[in-house]
Design an enzyme around this catalytic site. Structure first.
Site, PDB file in Angstrom:
ATOM      1  N   CYS A  54       0.826  -1.205   0.000  1.00 43.55           N
ATOM      2  CA  CYS A  54       0.000   0.000   0.000  1.00 43.55           C
ATOM      3  C   CYS A  54       0.861   1.257   0.000  1.00 43.55           C
ATOM      4  O   CYS A  54       0.513   2.265  -0.637  1.00 43.55           O
ATOM      5  CB  CYS A  54      -0.918   0.008   1.220  1.00 43.55           C
ATOM      6  SG  CYS A  54      -2.082  -1.371   1.287  1.00 43.55           S
ATOM      7  N   ARG A 131      -7.865  -3.939  -2.975  1.00 44.32           N
ATOM      8  CA  ARG A 131      -7.342  -2.841  -3.781  1.00 44.32           C
ATOM      9  C   ARG A 131      -8.327  -2.555  -4.914  1.00 44.32           C
ATOM     10  O   ARG A 131      -8.256  -3.149  -5.977  1.00 44.32           O
ATOM     11  CB  ARG A 131      -5.969  -3.203  -4.341  1.00 44.32           C
ATOM     12  CG  ARG A 131      -4.970  -3.569  -3.281  1.00 44.32           C
ATOM     13  CD  ARG A 131      -3.586  -3.852  -3.851  1.00 44.32           C
ATOM     14  NE  ARG A 131      -2.775  -4.534  -2.866  1.00 44.32           N
ATOM     15  CZ  ARG A 131      -2.246  -3.933  -1.796  1.00 44.32           C
ATOM     16  NH1 ARG A 131      -2.407  -2.629  -1.617  1.00 44.32           N
ATOM     17  NH2 ARG A 131      -1.542  -4.622  -0.920  1.00 44.32           N
TER      18      ARG A 131
END
Length: 217
Positions: A54, A131
């Site tokens: 991330c 995601r």
């Protein structure tokens, strides 16, 4: 602080339909979908703050932020973490990597926004958003959505390319081929009846056959 319209919490988001409304606390104050009317919005989720994949994605979004702004698009991140965690993570990214994350990040401890946008996939995780990336047009219509697994990071230049392709398709009523970049030829929509198909090859386009024609813009 979060507020999702009841009719939208059970419906999975659909392309070319209004994007689910939201009102949520962010690192830049309260934000809601209507704040972005008249602009494109790239809304994206990540599983958790202070995680390596991330972090690479957020740095990439930050590095391309000015390019998104130049296309009339704002960026808005989200994870099921607190406002304080987001602030600490953004400060850590700046301190450790020298990258300044200037776009807001939604606090979604309630998971209301994540669930409204179908970001929670039980097969991947019951407590984190996968995601997911959503491109919403200036009228609040969901135009694209892409999901990635927890283990693999996204390519941020692809979302910038897709945004440019969507804007080009809207402005010129055309389609764009695989891997299209600004300046490449675009695809002319196929003829819709037999007479139009008969006439297509004589219309001055670069045609391989009646259904497959390109042109320069």
């Amino acid at each position: 602080m979060d507020n999702i319209e009841p009719a939208q919490t059970s419906a999975f988001p659909q392309l070319n339909k209004p994007a689910p409304n939201f009102k949520a606390k962010t690192t830049h104050g309260e934000k809601q979908l209507s704040d972005y009317k008249g602009k494109w919005l790239v809304l994206f989720s990540h599983p958790a703050d202070f995680t390596p994949v991330c972090t690479t994605e957020f740095m990439a979004f930050a590095k391309h932020h000015d390019e998104f702004l130049a296309e009339g698009a704002d960026l808005l991140g989200l994870s099921i973490d607190s406002y304080y965690s987001h602030v600490a993570w953004v400060r850590n990214i700046k301190e450790k990597f020298g990258v300044d994350v200037k776009f807001p990040i939604i606090e979604d401890l309630s998971m209301k926004v994540a669930k409204a946008y179908g970001m929670v996939h039980p097969g991947a995780s019951d407590t984190s958003a996968v995601r997911a990336t959503f491109i919403i047009d200036p009228e609040g219509i969901l135009r694209a959505m892409v999901y990635y697994p927890m283990s693999n990071g996204r390519s941020i230049p692809e979302f910038l390319r897709l945004l440019r392709a969507l804007k080009t398709a809207d402005a010129h009523k055309v389609a764009t081929p695989e891997g299209w970049q600004p300046g490449d030829k675009v695809i002319v929509p196929p003829p819709q009846n037999a007479d139009a198909a008969e006439a297509r090859l004589g219309e001055g386009y670069e045609c391989t056959d009646w259904y497959f024609c390109k042109k320069d813009l």
